[in-house]
Structures are given as C-alpha cells and as structure tokens.
Design a protein around this motif. Structure first.
Motif, PDB file in Angstrom:
ATOM      1  N   VAL A 164       0.851  -1.199   0.000  1.00 14.70           N
ATOM      2  CA  VAL A 164       0.000   0.000   0.000  1.00 14.70           C
ATOM      3  C   VAL A 164       0.881   1.241   0.000  1.00 14.70           C
ATOM      4  N   ARG A 165       0.613   2.141  -0.929  1.00 16.61           N
ATOM      5  CA  ARG A 165       1.371   3.374  -1.008  1.00 16.61           C
ATOM      6  C   ARG A 165       0.896   4.374   0.038  1.00 16.61           C
ATOM      7  N   ILE A 166       1.840   5.080   0.652  1.00 22.29           N
ATOM      8  CA  ILE A 166       1.503   6.151   1.587  1.00 22.29           C
ATOM      9  C   ILE A 166       0.662   7.197   0.852  1.00 22.29           C
ATOM     10  N   ASN A 167      -0.368   7.702   1.543  1.00 21.06           N
ATOM     11  CA  ASN A 167      -1.322   8.692   0.998  1.00 21.06           C
ATOM     12  C   ASN A 167      -2.360   8.075   0.063  1.00 21.06           C
TER      13      ASN A 167
ATOM     14  N   THR B 133       2.033   6.039   7.506  1.00 19.32           N
ATOM     15  CA  THR B 133       2.886   5.000   8.106  1.00 19.32           C
ATOM     16  C   THR B 133       2.385   4.581   9.484  1.00 19.32           C
ATOM     17  N   VAL B 134       1.816   5.525  10.244  1.00 13.18           N
ATOM     18  CA  VAL B 134       1.294   5.197  11.577  1.00 13.18           C
ATOM     19  C   VAL B 134       0.126   4.215  11.462  1.00 13.18           C
ATOM     20  N   LEU B 135      -0.774   4.470  10.514  1.00 15.03           N
ATOM     21  CA  LEU B 135      -1.924   3.589  10.323  1.00 15.03           C
ATOM     22  C   LEU B 135      -1.493   2.210   9.841  1.00 15.03           C
TER      23      LEU B 135
ATOM     24  N   LEU C 147      -2.430  -1.266  11.634  1.00 16.57           N
ATOM     25  CA  LEU C 147      -3.088  -2.383  10.955  1.00 16.57           C
ATOM     26  C   LEU C 147      -2.246  -3.650  11.069  1.00 16.57           C
ATOM     27  N   ARG C 148      -0.949  -3.487  10.974  1.00 21.20           N
ATOM     28  CA  ARG C 148      -0.065  -4.654  11.103  1.00 21.20           C
ATOM     29  C   ARG C 148      -0.197  -5.274  12.502  1.00 21.20           C
ATOM     30  N   SER C 149      -0.391  -4.432  13.529  1.00 20.30           N
ATOM     31  CA  SER C 149      -0.546  -4.946  14.897  1.00 20.30           C
ATOM     32  C   SER C 149      -1.836  -5.732  15.057  1.00 20.30           C
TER      33      SER C 149
END
Length: 357
Positions: free
Chosen positions: A9-12, A36-38, A42-44
């Motif tokens: 997934v691309r940032i923005n 990047t924070v999101l 999501l990875r967590s």
C-alpha cells in the motif's frame, strides 16, 4: 478500487472500504488517507490486505455479504463460543444454537441474492485468522460450494450451521494453546486435535441440532485416505457435509494470516487443495470447489508469462485460472490499456501475483 497487500500500500492512498476489527468495531472509515502510523496499527491487528482507491481500478467490488451481517455473525459466534466455555458440557446451549441456525438462514439468503458469486468471494479473507472470523469465512465458502453442488435448502442450512460452529470444541481447549503465536509441538497438536470430539460432546444431546450438523463438528478433520482425526475414517464413512467444510476450513486457514504464519495466495492454496484431491479431500467436491473459488480476484495485479503487467477485470465460472486481464504495462506500448481474455489467449498464463506496482 482494488485489493492490495498491506506491504504494497502506497503512503497517501485512500481506504476504499470501512475496516472492522474481529469484534465488529470500526478500525478505519472509508476514505481515510493511509499513512505509516496507520499501516503499523493495521499490522498490529494482523491485517494484511486492504481495499484501496487508486488509478489502476475505478470499479466497485461488492461484498458477498453486507458488513452489518458479517458483524452480527461475528458477535453471535463470539457469544456462542464464550457461552460454551462458561457452561462446559451442560445443556445450557439451546438459545445460542437456535440463534446460529437462524443466522445460517440469513447467510444463505444473502448469498443466494447475489447474481454471481465468483467476484465477491475475496471479501471473506481481508482479516486475520481469528477463530470467530474463521468460522464465518468457512460457512460462506461452504455455502458457495454447496450451492454449486445443488444441495437442497435443508442441506445448505445444516451445512452453514455446522460450519459456523465447526470449531466450537476449541472453547474447551486451553486458550494459550489456541492463540499460540508459534508452531505447535507434537504434544500440543495432539491436545488440539481433541477439539473435534469435545465440540461433538457439547452438542451431542441437543435435540435441536441434527446429525448432519453434529457430524460436521466431529468429522471436519477426517481425511479420505483414513489419516485424519479423531476416528481415522475412510471415504464414504465421512459425512458429505463434513467433507465440504473440511475443504473450506483448509482453504481459509491457508489464505489467512495466523500470527506467525504468512498467508498463502489464493492460487497456491487452490493448487494445494487440487493436488490432494482423492487423498485428503473428496475428489468430486474439489472438482466443484476449483470452479467456484477465485485464485486471482478482481483487482489483483498479475505478471503474465509474456512479461506484461495486468490487472484482473473479470473472472468466469469453470475457468477461474483464466480471467480477463487489462494490460497496464507492456513492452509493446499499443497493448497498454487493452483487455485480453486468457480463455482465448491460450499461449499466455499468469506467472504470479505482482505485489508491488
């Protein structure tokens, strides 16, 4: 809109569909800009696939069932399993099991209302392999297969009900074992195998639950070659509906991420199941399964054997491995933007799914 692995997934980019957690709560709303924070958040949550809006695919992807029905199903399966854990082997399960049967009716009617089941199946595997989510996924896959096997309505309702509670025996297995984030040892796996018998014992004396449903819970890990468990049954000794759930169960496990295990792409999972037709799985059911599952879902970016890059635009019943592909990058510039049919272009095959564009 298309489905993209989280690492690609691309940032923005913008989220194309509202994302829910395993309890049915909203994690991210449709239209959220991804940063990047999101992505780390999501990875967590062990989420590895997102629907995003980009310039490669502007068409909508419909859900096989509506989000509110999925959330209702997750809530009910969650509460049913928790009631089993609390009540043990008592008969305090009528209310919950009747509710599961009614839910099976809703799922069946929702799926039957779709004109074409193929493009929508991908929606079932955009979350991690939580037990409750897994049970709902297995019920949906089983129903799609059962419908294509021409089962009657009673059989389909039994199939869906059994699939929804096929893992209820895990309520009686130590949670640390069920949730373990590493491979099970031999002894741990032997303990885990008890969930089939424990689940059967829990529903055995429930007059509301018929024998087909009970056999799904007991036999969904039996194998055609007799090497399954808990009773090592062969071939036609295994209940027909349990054979369907067995395939759906393995497919969802292979294509969903479970803690330490990276999910397998749908085409590899399909190949695994087809390669074990007649040994682990019933040959005739696999034959139908292979025609209705979508190994390259709508919106998947793929590399073709001629080197072209394309995006899946349409899939076909009976030819799931040969979809229509829109060419988005080619050494022959005039081919870019055109759509080819792999049913007609027999010399071209899909080499692999391209995760990064």
């Amino acid at each position: 809109m298309r489905l993209v692995p989280l690492e690609s997934v691309r940032i923005n980019s913008y989220l194309a569909k509202t994302l829910y957690d395993i309890e049915g709560r909203v994690l991210l709303n449709e239209g959220t800009k991804i940063n990047t924070v999101l992505i780390e958040k999501l990875r967590s949550f062990n989420i590895d696939l997102l629907y995003i809006i980009d310039d490669l695919s502007n068409d909508d992807i419909k859900n096989i069932i509506k989000p509110d029905l999925r959330n209702k199903a997750l809530e009910l399966i969650n509460s049913t399993f928790k009631n089993a854990e609390i009540s043990g082997l008592s008969n305090d399960n009528d209310e919950y099991l009747k509710s599961v049967y009614l839910l099976a009716e809703e799922l069946l009617d929702a799926i039957l209302s779709n004109d074409d089941l193929l493009p929508y199946l991908v929606d079932i595997r955009n979350l991690n392999l939580n037990t409750y989510n897994h049970c709902v996924n297995v019920a949906i896959i089983s129903l799609v297969v059962g419908i294509n096997l021409k089962l009657n309505r009673t059989e389909l309702l039994n199939l869906a009900t059994g699939a929804l509670i096929h893992d209820i025996g895990k309520a009686f297995i130590y949670k640390g074992l069920v949730m373990k984030d590493a491979p099970l040892t031999y002894d741990e796996f032997e303990l885990m195998k008890n969930h089939c018998q424990k689940g059967y014992n829990y529903i055995e004396n429930n007059a509301f639950i018929n024998n087909d449903i009970k056999m799904i819970v007991l036999q969904h890990h039996e194998r055609i070659d007799g090497l399954g468990y808990p009773n090592g049954l062969f071939g036609n000794q295994i209940n027909k509906l349990a054979k369907i759930v067995s395939i759906a169960d393995i497919y969802d496990m292979l294509t969903s991420q479970k803690y330490y295990i990276q999910s397998m792409c749908a085409s590899d999972a399909l190949e695994y199941i087809m390669s074990h037709a007649g040994t682990i799985f019933d040959f005739n059911i696999v034959k139908v399964f292979s025609k209705v599952i979508v190994p390259f879902p709508y919106g998947t970016v793929v590399r073709l054997s001629n080197g072209d890059l394309g995006i899946v635009k349409e899939t076909f019943s009976n030819f799931p491995l040969r979809p229509n592909i829109k060419i988005i990058k080619s050494n022959i510039k005039e081919n870019e933007g055109t759509t080819i049919s792999l049913i007609n272009e027999l010399s071209i095959v899909i080499s692999h799914i391209e995760k990064v564009v």
